[in-house]
Design a protein around this motif. Structure first.
Motif, mmCIF file in Angstrom:
data_model
loop_
_atom_site.group_PDB
_atom_site.id
_atom_site.type_symbol
_atom_site.label_atom_id
_atom_site.label_comp_id
_atom_site.label_asym_id
_atom_site.label_seq_id
_atom_site.Cartn_x
_atom_site.Cartn_y
_atom_site.Cartn_z
ATOM 1 N N ASP A 145 0.824 -1.204 0.000
ATOM 2 C CA ASP A 145 0.000 0.000 0.000
ATOM 3 C C ASP A 145 0.861 1.258 0.000
ATOM 4 O OD1 ASP A 145 -2.577 -1.088 -0.063
ATOM 5 O OD2 ASP A 145 -2.550 -1.486 2.087
ATOM 6 N N ASN A 146 2.162 1.080 -0.016
ATOM 7 C CA ASN A 146 3.081 2.217 -0.048
ATOM 8 C C ASN A 146 3.489 2.480 -1.495
ATOM 9 O OD1 ASN A 146 3.176 2.586 2.826
ATOM 10 N ND2 ASN A 146 4.455 0.749 2.933
ATOM 11 N N ILE A 147 2.735 3.365 -2.144
ATOM 12 C CA ILE A 147 2.922 3.666 -3.562
ATOM 13 C C ILE A 147 3.434 5.098 -3.692
ATOM 14 C CG2 ILE A 147 1.851 3.708 -5.837
ATOM 15 C CD1 ILE A 147 1.688 0.975 -4.550
ATOM 16 N N TYR A 148 4.469 5.285 -4.524
ATOM 17 C CA TYR A 148 5.088 6.599 -4.680
ATOM 18 C C TYR A 148 5.152 6.986 -6.154
ATOM 19 C CZ TYR A 148 6.527 5.795 0.134
ATOM 20 O OH TYR A 148 6.526 5.528 1.484
ATOM 21 N N LEU A 149 5.124 8.292 -6.401
ATOM 22 C CA LEU A 149 5.193 8.831 -7.754
ATOM 23 C C LEU A 149 6.631 9.178 -8.105
ATOM 24 C CD1 LEU A 149 3.714 9.996 -10.292
ATOM 25 C CD2 LEU A 149 3.599 12.176 -9.045
ATOM 26 N N GLY A 208 10.953 19.312 -25.728
ATOM 27 C CA GLY A 208 11.331 17.970 -25.310
ATOM 28 C C GLY A 208 12.484 17.932 -24.333
ATOM 29 N N ASN A 209 12.879 19.095 -23.822
ATOM 30 C CA ASN A 209 13.978 19.150 -22.860
ATOM 31 C C ASN A 209 13.475 18.879 -21.448
ATOM 32 O OD1 ASN A 209 15.873 19.948 -24.873
ATOM 33 N ND2 ASN A 209 15.094 22.045 -24.739
ATOM 34 N N LEU A 210 14.246 18.130 -20.678
ATOM 35 C CA LEU A 210 13.906 17.841 -19.290
ATOM 36 C C LEU A 210 14.048 19.113 -18.458
ATOM 37 C CD1 LEU A 210 13.264 15.583 -17.172
ATOM 38 C CD2 LEU A 210 15.739 15.413 -16.821
ATOM 39 N N VAL A 211 12.966 19.510 -17.770
ATOM 40 C CA VAL A 211 13.008 20.737 -16.966
ATOM 41 C C VAL A 211 12.788 20.462 -15.483
ATOM 42 C CG1 VAL A 211 12.292 22.220 -18.873
ATOM 43 C CG2 VAL A 211 10.545 21.185 -17.398
ATOM 44 N N GLY A 212 12.479 19.218 -15.136
ATOM 45 C CA GLY A 212 12.281 18.886 -13.733
ATOM 46 C C GLY A 212 12.135 17.395 -13.543
ATOM 47 N N GLU A 213 12.597 16.900 -12.395
ATOM 48 C CA GLU A 213 12.470 15.477 -12.092
ATOM 49 C C GLU A 213 12.350 15.295 -10.588
ATOM 50 O OE1 GLU A 213 14.717 11.181 -12.885
ATOM 51 O OE2 GLU A 213 15.607 13.059 -13.609
ATOM 52 N N VAL A 214 11.370 14.490 -10.176
ATOM 53 C CA VAL A 214 11.194 14.145 -8.771
ATOM 54 C C VAL A 214 10.992 12.639 -8.694
ATOM 55 C CG1 VAL A 214 9.808 14.421 -6.689
ATOM 56 C CG2 VAL A 214 10.152 16.376 -8.218
ATOM 57 N N CYS A 215 11.918 11.953 -8.049
ATOM 58 C CA CYS A 215 11.809 10.502 -7.892
ATOM 59 C C CYS A 215 12.366 10.148 -6.520
ATOM 60 C CB CYS A 215 12.559 9.776 -9.005
ATOM 61 S SG CYS A 215 12.199 8.007 -9.069
ATOM 62 N N GLU A 216 11.515 10.266 -5.528
ATOM 63 C CA GLU A 216 11.919 10.003 -4.152
ATOM 64 C C GLU A 216 10.773 9.313 -3.432
ATOM 65 O OE1 GLU A 216 10.813 14.234 -2.084
ATOM 66 O OE2 GLU A 216 12.513 14.231 -3.485
ATOM 67 N N GLN A 217 11.082 8.586 -2.399
ATOM 68 C CA GLN A 217 10.055 7.876 -1.640
ATOM 69 C C GLN A 217 9.854 8.620 -0.317
ATOM 70 O OE1 GLN A 217 12.653 6.013 -3.342
ATOM 71 N NE2 GLN A 217 11.087 6.070 -4.952
ATOM 72 N N THR A 218 9.095 9.715 -0.405
ATOM 73 C CA THR A 218 8.847 10.579 0.749
ATOM 74 C C THR A 218 7.368 10.949 0.782
ATOM 75 O OG1 THR A 218 9.232 12.628 -0.481
ATOM 76 C CG2 THR A 218 11.167 11.559 0.502
ATOM 77 N N ALA A 219 6.997 11.718 1.804
ATOM 78 C CA ALA A 219 5.606 12.162 1.926
ATOM 79 C C ALA A 219 5.189 13.008 0.726
ATOM 80 C CB ALA A 219 5.431 12.958 3.217
ATOM 81 N N LYS A 220 6.153 13.677 0.094
ATOM 82 C CA LYS A 220 5.848 14.528 -1.057
ATOM 83 C C LYS A 220 5.290 13.728 -2.220
ATOM 84 C CE LYS A 220 8.075 17.639 -4.393
ATOM 85 N NZ LYS A 220 9.295 18.405 -4.742
ATOM 86 N N THR A 221 5.740 12.495 -2.384
ATOM 87 C CA THR A 221 5.378 11.700 -3.557
ATOM 88 C C THR A 221 4.458 10.526 -3.237
ATOM 89 O OG1 THR A 221 7.323 10.284 -3.296
ATOM 90 C CG2 THR A 221 7.568 12.265 -4.673
ATOM 91 N N LYS A 222 4.119 10.326 -1.958
ATOM 92 C CA LYS A 222 3.327 9.152 -1.588
ATOM 93 C C LYS A 222 1.859 9.340 -1.937
ATOM 94 C CE LYS A 222 2.499 5.830 2.122
ATOM 95 N NZ LYS A 222 2.753 5.462 3.538
ATOM 96 N N LEU A 223 1.272 8.314 -2.560
ATOM 97 C CA LEU A 223 -0.137 8.343 -2.922
ATOM 98 C C LEU A 223 -0.989 7.933 -1.726
ATOM 99 C CD1 LEU A 223 1.396 8.078 -5.717
ATOM 100 C CD2 LEU A 223 -0.712 7.020 -6.568
ATOM 101 N N ALA A 224 -2.156 8.538 -1.611
ATOM 102 C CA ALA A 224 -3.082 8.209 -0.528
ATOM 103 C C ALA A 224 -3.963 7.041 -0.941
ATOM 104 C CB ALA A 224 -3.946 9.420 -0.194
ATOM 105 N N PRO A 225 -4.150 6.042 -0.070
ATOM 106 C CA PRO A 225 -5.022 4.909 -0.404
ATOM 107 C C PRO A 225 -6.489 5.315 -0.365
ATOM 108 C CG PRO A 225 -4.221 4.700 1.843
ATOM 109 C CD PRO A 225 -3.518 5.890 1.259
ATOM 110 N N LEU A 226 -7.255 4.829 -1.350
ATOM 111 C CA LEU A 226 -8.685 5.123 -1.432
ATOM 112 C C LEU A 226 -9.532 3.903 -1.122
ATOM 113 C CD1 LEU A 226 -8.663 7.181 -4.757
ATOM 114 C CD2 LEU A 226 -8.577 8.061 -2.420
ATOM 115 N N GLY A 227 -8.889 2.744 -0.950
ATOM 116 C CA GLY A 227 -9.615 1.490 -0.783
ATOM 117 C C GLY A 227 -9.736 0.767 -2.108
ATOM 118 N N GLY A 228 -9.882 -0.548 -2.051
ATOM 119 C CA GLY A 228 -10.028 -1.317 -3.284
ATOM 120 C C GLY A 228 -8.797 -1.287 -4.153
ATOM 121 N N LYS A 229 -7.620 -1.141 -3.547
ATOM 122 C CA LYS A 229 -6.336 -1.093 -4.266
ATOM 123 C C LYS A 229 -6.239 0.106 -5.203
ATOM 124 C CE LYS A 229 -3.655 -3.739 -3.630
ATOM 125 N NZ LYS A 229 -2.631 -3.797 -2.559
ATOM 126 N N ARG A 230 -6.926 1.182 -4.857
ATOM 127 C CA ARG A 230 -6.839 2.418 -5.637
ATOM 128 C C ARG A 230 -6.150 3.496 -4.805
ATOM 129 N NH1 ARG A 230 -11.375 4.763 -6.304
ATOM 130 N NH2 ARG A 230 -12.499 3.532 -4.751
#
Length: 257
Positions: free
Chosen positions: A171-175, A184-206
């Motif tokens: 249930d710990n899913i991150y963006l 097409g140039n990269l202007v930003g990147e966020v790939c971390e496992q923190t509260a900033k990127t964590k998805l909230a569970p809605l139930g039913g694996k969503r």
């Protein structure tokens, strides 16, 4: 129909029948449907919904005849309706809705004799612009609103119940996301496992996360984000899920209304 088609300005509806032939008139948004107290597009959406489409970016547009026609009970008559419209520019898969009714019942919910509606089989627009907007097939992920810009609040959703993935047992899913400009140039990147990127569970694996793209990627005021590519990961960052349950990223292109 999908809102992006702007069908209200680009559609002609006509019919031929033993009772007469004519081009129908669009009912304006200012006119109230008598039963619901809503305008006709809102009343139709309340009554008929969006069918089996999974993304709610649809509108109903209602046309009516200019003449009044009389029918007797059990009268068997064939009415051929022709709808001509201009498609929107995007690649798209959707099911279109159709309704036929009468001024006797309007949109009274209990009426099933004078009111009929149906949704089409899968309708696909090809050779358009941008990524495919798929209203029909269950998606591991989607971004809403479908029409949004980098300065809007958007929602990333992840549905682990669609199919078995490497993230099905957590249930710990991150963006994990990258932002690109129009060149097409990269202007930003966020790939971390923190509260900033964590998805909230809605139930039913969503799961979902709401964010402001410009703030999330911390881009300069002069920078415009045109496209986002993203994955979902577990707490280790090792297991990740992309488009079609592959290593390819999900992609989203910002477009205005």
């Amino acid at each position: 129909v999908p809102r992006s088609w702007n069908a209200r300005q680009n559609t002609v509806v006509s019919f031929t029948s033993p009772k007469g032939d004519e081009t129908m008139t669009l009912i304006p948004n200012t006119e109230i449907e008598p039963v619901s107290g809503l305008n006709w597009p809102s009343a139709a959406k309340k009554r008929f919904g969006i069918g089996t489409n999974l993304v709610d970016d649809f509108e109903w547009i209602i046309y009516r005849s200019n003449k009044v026609y009389t029918f007797v009970n059990n009268e068997d008559i064939n009415i051929d309706v022709k709808i001509s419209t201009k498609l929107g520019p995007e690649n798209m898969i959707a099911r279109l809705g159709f309704y036929m009714g009468s001024s006797i019942e309007n949109l009274r919910p209990e009426d099933t004799d004078y009111t009929k509606f149906a949704f089409s089989n899968q309708f696909e627009v090809k050779n358009g612009v941008g990524d495919i907007i798929d209203f029909v097939n269950p998606q591991l992920s989607k971004i809403e609103p479908v029409k949004s810009l980098d300065n809007d609040i958007i929602t990333f959703s992840f549905d682990a119940g669609v199919t078995n993935t490497s993230l099905s047992n957590t249930d710990n899913i991150y963006l994990c996301a990258k932002a690109f400009n129009a060149s097409g140039n990269l202007v930003g990147e966020v790939c971390e496992q923190t509260a900033k990127t964590k998805l909230a569970p809605l139930g039913g694996k969503r799961y979902r996360i709401d964010l402001w793209p410009r703030g999330f990627f911390n881009v300069a005021e002069s920078t415009v984000i045109s496209r986002i590519e993203y994955h979902f990961t577990d707490a280790t960052g090792t297991n990740r899920v992309g488009y079609g349950n592959t290593a390819d990223p999900f992609k989203f292109t910002f477009t205005c209304q």
